[in-house]
Design an enzyme around this catalytic site. Structure first.
Site, short mmCIF file in Angstrom:
data_model
loop_
_atom_site.label_atom_id
_atom_site.label_comp_id
_atom_site.label_asym_id
_atom_site.label_seq_id
_atom_site.Cartn_x
_atom_site.Cartn_y
_atom_site.Cartn_z
N HIS A 1 -0.63 1.46 3.41
CA HIS A 1 0.09 0.41 3.18
C HIS A 1 0.09 0.33 1.57
CE1 HIS A 1 -1.71 -3.95 0.97
NE2 HIS A 1 -1.33 -2.91 0.21
N GLU A 2 -0.25 1.75 0.98
CA GLU A 2 -0.17 2.33 -0.71
C GLU A 2 1.28 2.83 -0.43
OE1 GLU A 2 -1.64 0.90 -3.07
OE2 GLU A 2 -3.49 -0.06 -1.36
N HIS B 1 4.22 0.08 -1.11
CA HIS B 1 4.33 -0.55 -2.87
C HIS B 1 5.23 1.26 -3.37
CE1 HIS B 1 1.73 -2.96 -3.46
NE2 HIS B 1 0.49 -2.75 -2.46
N HIS C 1 8.66 0.43 -2.77
CA HIS C 1 9.59 -0.88 -3.37
C HIS C 1 9.37 -0.04 -4.65
CE1 HIS C 1 8.34 -5.28 -4.03
NE2 HIS C 1 9.91 -4.84 -4.30
#
Length: 673
Positions: free
Chosen positions: A463-464, A467, A470
């Site tokens: 998940h991280e 980021h 991104h």
């Protein structure tokens, strides 16, 4: 005396030279950075030439570079390594920075100059940037009279002080509430490695106890699923759920109530009925009513599913003579049901989730397969703490992309939870490539022992890193639009999509291998994990919705209403919304809801499930189009990840998907159809 914080780093990618920084340099650097930016702003307002994009908007984007550098370094430390010195500086600088921002965005001359910039001959990103500046001036109170502006400044300064106080008191209470245990029998169910880690934690903390179970940020603590001693489970749950609620020096409830009241007053100054209305206007959601409508649709089936799950848990607990299922029993018996009905024991999977394999053969491998990027660890580059590691990231053609830092272990100076920060934001205007960092809170094992992750910790790592991608893939002209600088209810979308690769067959087969034998996790086990994916979803959805509705309750207060009994307010708000806190406690209670009182998610915690509508639909798109392919990765990167806020986020989604998002995939994923 020169201050290394004020100059651009000469290290690769302008990685901050952490070794050159000392605690006593931060305050002078902040002061110098603010003065420098004010001088740059004065040059803009004093410019005798008519306002245009270059001499006004682009000039604003170039301003404050020194302040941005010191802020990125310092506020990363606030979250990742908040020593006493760092906390003392934070208390002083937070209100000053709030006043500094108010001074810029309430400057009438600057406001009028920005308003007079012509929109002709601007490209799409420039038009968006101009509109965004005008909007930010108005939301900061530039349109208020002098008395209104003065009150706005007072409110922002006080809110900054309170946010810092909430964060620091919570960190102190989380450390103080760690569960002390003297008898190893009370830790029955934990692995030998976990018990050794608890013993090491007690020694490191100087505890008088033999073992110490540290707390993570959310209400549920991982050990609750394994501890066989019910009294220990109760003690651990209560230590977690009562943070901030005690009437002592670490109490946070009064801070939360004051912040909610001040935010309501600030919203009223700007003409909004509540802080929630003010906050949602800044998101992709069309209105607060649309958010409430979605939540109202989700709560009843989620609660029904949780009640069904509770029935199975009561039956399992009855076998141990337990007649009154309590919150501290839920995770323990949920794992029993999972093992019995699906033959899946998530905690037994740890030997297949060793950190190095998870990173190199899982997280990085999936990114390489999708996007062609490669990772080279740079042991010659140092982070802000000895635990921090640095990787150089390159594109498929070998061209430079940026740096990725990983800070994976828990420590008593680190906030709970997991997150991504940008130390250097990408910008063509400033000719900068990104430097990003992921933080997790994995318990550090005893010396010489392997770092074995839980199933949930592996999910969090993927998940991280979503980021991080991104931020790394950002390809925008202006700093304001860089990377993850998108609305809160969109920022979680790319990270949630990246979770899908954890159990993708090619990826799981590559990294999920036993740390001793190298044997892959059996395919039948992976199949059972997927088959069991809906088990516990009622609880997970209900606890998340409880936190979301609690957030909206605090931030829907009308102006001039102050809550005098926060604990009673919390209980009443959850009950009114259809959530039974005795059955399913919210993922975060008021006392430790850092996201909304010290983390930028006020009235926006709904964003996780709002983003998940896009995420679930995108997972469906990947699956329909062949999954883990370079073509799919390139489409996702070019049409969405690289754009930051330089394009309308939902328009970027429509370009990728070919239509608006459909909630059907989310309902199916969470068993809510």
């Amino acid at each position: 005396m020169s201050n290394a914080l004020l100059s651009a780093s000469t290290l690769p990618y302008e990685l901050p030279d952490f070794a050159a920084f000392s605690d006593d340099a931060y305050l002078p650097a902040f002061e110098a950075g603010m003065q420098e930016q004010l001088a740059e702003i004065s040059a803009v307002t004093a410019n005798p030439d008519p306002a245009d994009f270059a001499n006004t908007i682009a000039a604003l984007e170039r301003s404050g570079q020194a302040l941005a550098r010191v802020s990125a370094v310092f506020f990363n430390l606030v979250m990742s390594h908040a020593t006493e010195a760092v906390q003392a500086i934070e208390q002083q600088i937070g209100p000053r920075l709030a006043a500094h921002q108010d001074g810029i965005f309430q400057d009438q001359t600057l406001f009028e100059r920005v308003g007079s910039v012509p929109e002709t001959d601007l490209d799409e990103e420039e038009r968006r940037l101009l509109a965004e500046y005008r909007r930010r001036f108005l939301r900061a109170g530039a349109g208020l009279d002098d008395a209104g502006k003065a009150r706005m400044r007072e409110l922002n300064t006080r809110l900054s002080e309170l946010g810092t106080a909430f964060s620091q008191k919570l960190l102190a209470d989380t450390n103080a509430s760690a569960l002390e245990v003297d008898d190893a029998a009370e830790l029955d169910g934990l692995s030998p490695d976990d018990i050794a880690a608890a013993a090491a934690a007690a020694r490191d903390a100087g505890s008088g106890a033999k073992y110490l179970l540290s707390l993570i940020l959310p209400t549920p603590q991982p050990a609750l699923a394994r501890l066989t001693d019910r009294r220990t489970r109760q003690r651990l749950f209560e230590a977690s759920a009562n943070r901030g609620f005690r009437d002592n020096e670490h109490g946070t409830l009064g801070i939360a109530a004051e912040m909610a009241a001040l935010r309501a007053e600030r919203a009223a100054l700007l003409g909004y009925g509540s802080h929630a209305e003010y906050a949602v206007e800044d998101q992709t959601a069309p209105s607060l009513g649309a958010v409430r409508e979605m939540l109202a649709r989700l709560v009843p089936p989620a609660v029904r599913n949780a009640e069904t799950e509770a029935g199975k848990l009561r039956a399992a607990a009855a076998g141990d003579g337990i007649k009154d299922l309590q919150p501290w029993d839920w995770a323990y018996y949920s794992e029993q049901v999972r093992r019995e009905e699906y033959s899946v024991d998530l905690e037994a999977l740890r030997p297949w989730f060793e950190l190095e394999r998870v990173l190199n053969d899982g997280v990085f491998y999936a990114a390489n397969r999708l996007y062609g990027i490669t990772f080279t660890e740079r042991r010659d580059l140092a982070g802000y703490h000895p635990d921090v590691r640095v990787w150089e990231v390159r594109n498929e053609d070998g061209s430079a992309l940026g740096l990725f830092l990983g800070d994976y272990f828990a420590r008593d100076t680190k906030s709970g939870g997991a997150w991504m920060n940008e130390l250097v934001s990408q910008s063509r205007l400033l000719d900068r490539r990104p430097v990003v960092v992921n933080n997790l809170n994995i318990s550090k094992p005893a010396d010489g022992e392997p770092v074995l992750l839980s199933f949930d910790e592996v999910v969090t790592a993927f998940h991280e890193f979503g980021h991080a991608l991104h931020g790394l893939f950002s390809d925008v002209g202006y700093p304001l639009f860089s990377g993850t600088a998108v609305p809160r209810d969109f920022v979680e979308y790319p990270s949630q999509v990246n979770e899908m690769w954890m159990l993708w067959p090619e990826v799981a087969a590559h990294f999920a291998r036993h740390y001793q034998t190298g044997e892959p996790l059996p395919q039948e086990t992976l199949d059972r994990i997927r088959a069991a994916s809906l088990w516990g979803e009622g609880f997970r959805t209900a606890e998340y919705l409880g936190a979301t509705l609690l957030d909206l309750a605090w931030h829907s207060l009308p102006p001039a209403e102050t809550v005098t009994d926060p604990a009673a307010f919390e209980k009443e708000a959850l009950t009114r919304a259809g959530i039974d806190p005795a059955l399913v406690p919210p993922r975060y209670r008021t006392g430790y809801f850092k996201h909304i009182f010290a983390g930028g998610y006020s009235a926006a915690y709904y964003s996780y499930i709002w983003s998940e509508v896009l995420d679930a639909d995108t997972v469906q798109w990947f699956t329909e189009n062949g999954g883990l392919t370079r073509a799919n990765g390139e489409a996702f990167r070019s049409k969405l990840l690289s754009r930051g806020y330089a394009a309308d986020p939902l328009e970027s989604f429509r370009e990728l998907r070919g239509r608006n998002a459909d909630i059907t995939a989310l309902l199916a994923r969470r068993g809510l159809a």
